[in-house]
Design a protein around this motif. Structure first.
Motif, PDB file in Angstrom:
ATOM      1  N   TRP A 153      -0.816  -7.922   2.670  1.00 53.80           N
ATOM      2  CA  TRP A 153      -0.854  -7.002   3.811  1.00 53.80           C
ATOM      3  C   TRP A 153      -2.243  -6.424   4.016  1.00 53.80           C
ATOM      4  CZ3 TRP A 153       1.133  -1.367   4.000  1.00 53.80           C
ATOM      5  CH2 TRP A 153       1.200  -0.926   5.336  1.00 53.80           C
ATOM      6  N   VAL A 154      -2.857  -5.936   2.942  1.00 59.90           N
ATOM      7  CA  VAL A 154      -4.185  -5.340   3.100  1.00 59.90           C
ATOM      8  C   VAL A 154      -5.239  -6.406   3.408  1.00 59.90           C
ATOM      9  CG1 VAL A 154      -3.593  -3.414   1.606  1.00 59.90           C
ATOM     10  CG2 VAL A 154      -4.710  -5.405   0.618  1.00 59.90           C
ATOM     11  N   LYS A 155      -5.001  -7.644   2.959  1.00 52.50           N
ATOM     12  CA  LYS A 155      -5.939  -8.708   3.308  1.00 52.50           C
ATOM     13  C   LYS A 155      -5.900  -8.991   4.819  1.00 52.50           C
ATOM     14  CE  LYS A 155      -8.338 -10.605  -0.099  1.00 52.50           C
ATOM     15  NZ  LYS A 155      -8.088 -11.986  -0.542  1.00 52.50           N
ATOM     16  N   GLY A 156      -4.710  -8.843   5.411  1.00 55.73           N
ATOM     17  CA  GLY A 156      -4.589  -9.109   6.838  1.00 55.73           C
ATOM     18  C   GLY A 156      -4.939  -7.935   7.723  1.00 55.73           C
ATOM     19  N   SER A 157      -4.777  -6.716   7.221  1.00 56.50           N
ATOM     20  CA  SER A 157      -5.006  -5.541   8.074  1.00 56.50           C
ATOM     21  C   SER A 157      -5.731  -4.429   7.340  1.00 56.50           C
ATOM     22  CB  SER A 157      -3.664  -5.009   8.597  1.00 56.50           C
ATOM     23  OG  SER A 157      -2.812  -4.676   7.514  1.00 56.50           O
ATOM     24  N   GLY A 158      -6.544  -4.784   6.358  1.00 52.84           N
ATOM     25  CA  GLY A 158      -7.237  -3.770   5.570  1.00 52.84           C
ATOM     26  C   GLY A 158      -8.177  -2.906   6.375  1.00 52.84           C
ATOM     27  N   VAL A 159      -8.794  -3.482   7.414  1.00 55.91           N
ATOM     28  CA  VAL A 159      -9.726  -2.715   8.239  1.00 55.91           C
ATOM     29  C   VAL A 159      -8.994  -1.575   8.930  1.00 55.91           C
ATOM     30  CG1 VAL A 159     -11.343  -2.861  10.158  1.00 55.91           C
ATOM     31  CG2 VAL A 159     -11.123  -4.781   8.584  1.00 55.91           C
ATOM     32  N   ALA A 160      -7.821  -1.862   9.487  1.00 59.68           N
ATOM     33  CA  ALA A 160      -7.054  -0.812  10.156  1.00 59.68           C
ATOM     34  C   ALA A 160      -6.569   0.233   9.166  1.00 59.68           C
ATOM     35  CB  ALA A 160      -5.873  -1.432  10.904  1.00 59.68           C
ATOM     36  N   LEU A 161      -6.156  -0.199   7.971  1.00 62.18           N
ATOM     37  CA  LEU A 161      -5.660   0.735   6.977  1.00 62.18           C
ATOM     38  C   LEU A 161      -6.763   1.648   6.442  1.00 62.18           C
ATOM     39  CD1 LEU A 161      -3.314  -1.687   4.998  1.00 62.18           C
ATOM     40  CD2 LEU A 161      -2.629   0.093   6.612  1.00 62.18           C
ATOM     41  N   ASN A 178      -3.578   7.910  11.682  1.00 62.85           N
ATOM     42  CA  ASN A 178      -3.303   7.105  10.491  1.00 62.85           C
ATOM     43  C   ASN A 178      -2.537   5.850  10.872  1.00 62.85           C
ATOM     44  OD1 ASN A 178      -2.083   6.129   8.025  1.00 62.85           O
ATOM     45  ND2 ASN A 178      -2.695   8.069   7.110  1.00 62.85           N
ATOM     46  N   GLU A 179      -3.041   4.704  10.412  1.00 65.11           N
ATOM     47  CA  GLU A 179      -2.453   3.421  10.795  1.00 65.11           C
ATOM     48  C   GLU A 179      -1.039   3.245  10.252  1.00 65.11           C
ATOM     49  OE1 GLU A 179      -2.468  -0.342  12.702  1.00 65.11           O
ATOM     50  OE2 GLU A 179      -3.773   1.412  12.874  1.00 65.11           O
ATOM     51  N   ILE A 180      -0.722   3.876   9.144  1.00 66.30           N
ATOM     52  CA  ILE A 180       0.630   3.748   8.596  1.00 66.30           C
ATOM     53  C   ILE A 180       1.630   4.494   9.471  1.00 66.30           C
ATOM     54  CG2 ILE A 180       2.047   4.305   6.575  1.00 66.30           C
ATOM     55  CD1 ILE A 180      -0.027   3.126   4.995  1.00 66.30           C
ATOM     56  N   LEU A 181       1.193   5.596  10.077  1.00 69.75           N
ATOM     57  CA  LEU A 181       2.080   6.350  10.962  1.00 69.75           C
ATOM     58  C   LEU A 181       2.236   5.663  12.311  1.00 69.75           C
ATOM     59  CD1 LEU A 181       0.855  10.005  10.292  1.00 69.75           C
ATOM     60  CD2 LEU A 181       2.906   8.900   9.407  1.00 69.75           C
ATOM     61  N   HIS A 182       1.179   5.048  12.789  1.00 69.43           N
ATOM     62  CA  HIS A 182       1.201   4.402  14.098  1.00 69.43           C
ATOM     63  C   HIS A 182       0.667   2.979  13.933  1.00 69.43           C
ATOM     64  CE1 HIS A 182       1.844   8.439  15.722  1.00 69.43           C
ATOM     65  NE2 HIS A 182       0.804   8.840  15.011  1.00 69.43           N
ATOM     66  N   MET A 183       1.521   2.072  13.506  1.00 69.92           N
ATOM     67  CA  MET A 183       1.083   0.706  13.225  1.00 69.92           C
ATOM     68  C   MET A 183       0.800  -0.050  14.515  1.00 69.92           C
ATOM     69  SD  MET A 183       3.278  -0.784  10.053  1.00 69.92           S
ATOM     70  CE  MET A 183       3.433   0.105   8.508  1.00 69.92           C
ATOM     71  N   SER A 184      -0.353  -0.696  14.551  1.00 66.12           N
ATOM     72  CA  SER A 184      -0.685  -1.576  15.659  1.00 66.12           C
ATOM     73  C   SER A 184      -0.040  -2.940  15.429  1.00 66.12           C
ATOM     74  CB  SER A 184      -2.208  -1.729  15.764  1.00 66.12           C
ATOM     75  OG  SER A 184      -2.735  -2.257  14.554  1.00 66.12           O
ATOM     76  N   PHE A 185      -0.121  -3.801  16.434  1.00 62.82           N
ATOM     77  CA  PHE A 185       0.489  -5.122  16.307  1.00 62.82           C
ATOM     78  C   PHE A 185      -0.093  -5.923  15.140  1.00 62.82           C
ATOM     79  CE2 PHE A 185      -0.141  -9.649  17.296  1.00 62.82           C
ATOM     80  CZ  PHE A 185       1.166 -10.092  17.114  1.00 62.82           C
TER      81      PHE A 185
END
Length: 297
Positions: A153-161, A178-185
């Motif tokens: 997961w962090v490899k795919g979206s680590g920048v957003a996290l 916070n990306e965990i509260l408002h997850m993007s696609f």
């Protein structure tokens, strides 16, 4: 002739999975990542005032997923920066996007059709990173399903996290984003994708890794290119989530507003009775005289 013979998807998927992402696809990944940085409010001004802070933010956009994955696995977070070719390439992209004379490079790569090609190429890298993260975690923790999913997961979206930390480098603090509260696609897709790759890696999903990489990459490319072209932020998972989430986790608004309103209304009637009618001036004077007489007695 059968469809499988006319269209050898197995060979196509294997060839696609073995395709090298450096330097062509990595360049596209860096371009789109730094473009998103330049779109941030105040990013251009910061690049003039503090080029080093701007460069650090760009490196987080390009390599944040590797840093976060290494931290999770207890490895050196600066390990990926030993890859001089990638760091120099990302630095060159950052410099050209922010400091190219007359903004020529930025105008070229942000041109609609060209940008869509880069967006599609970036999704190729994203899916490879998810698969590589799950595979690496599986090698270290053979039965650690959650470790595999977290790493992929962090490899795919680590920048957003890591977006809140990156904002701090730019002098911005917005914890509500916070990306965990408002997850993007991309964050949601990376989460669902890493579940699929974990199931495949542990032999619970009867599909080869090459085929899964191919089909999931096609899905990501179609969704992300469409969303970028239409400037849409709607997630294709919304319909499915609207059906499943109320069943599993309940609905936020089901039954509560009406009940709350009725309770509020009842308490209002009990706790706040209608005020008594206003007394006339004569009644007020009479009451004052009685209180004085009582006090004198």
């Amino acid at each position: 002739m059968e469809l499988s013979e006319a269209l050898p998807l197995g060979e196509l998927a294997a060839t696609f999975a073995s395709l090298s992402v450096f330097p062509l696809f990595d360049t596209a990944y860096f371009i789109v990542s730094v473009l998103y940085l330049k779109y941030e409010p105040g990013a251009v001004e910061m690049s003039r005032k503090s080029p080093f802070a701007s460069w650090l933010c760009a490196m987080l956009h390009c390599f944040g997923s590797y840093i976060l994955a290494d931290l999770l696995l207890g490895e050196a977070p600066l390990q990926y920066f030993s890859n001089n070719s990638s760091v120099i390439l990302a630095t060159a992209v950052w410099y050209l996007i922010f400091f190219c004379p007359m903004n020529l490079f930025y105008k070229c790569v942000s041109f609609g059709p060209v940008k869509l090609i880069f967006v599609a190429m970036k999704e190729v890298v994203r899916v490879r990173k998810i698969a590589a993260g799950v595979h690496h975690a599986h090698h270290l923790y053979h039965n650690g399903w959650f470790v595999m999913m977290a790493t992929g997961w962090v490899k795919g979206s680590g920048v957003a996290l890591m977006s809140n930390f990156e904002q701090l480098l730019r002098g911005v603090w917005k914890p509500e984003t916070n990306e965990i509260l408002h997850m993007s696609f991309p964050t949601k897709a990376s989460l669902y994708g890493t579940v699929l790759f974990t199931l495949q890696q542990t032999h619970w999903l009867p599909i080869s890794e090459a085929n899964l990489i191919f089909f999931f990459t096609m899905f990501m490319i179609v969704c992300k290119v469409f969303m970028t072209a239409t400037h849409s932020h709607a997630s294709p998972f919304t319909l499915l989530e609207d059906l499943i989430c109320p069943v599993l986790f309940g609905s936020v608004s089901s039954g509560h507003p009406g009940h709350h309103h009725d309770h509020h209304g009842a308490s209002h009637e009990v706790s706040h009775p209608a005020p008594p009618p206003a007394k006339s001036k004569e009644e007020l004077n009479e009451g004052t005289r009685k209180r004085k007489a009582k006090k004198a007695e």
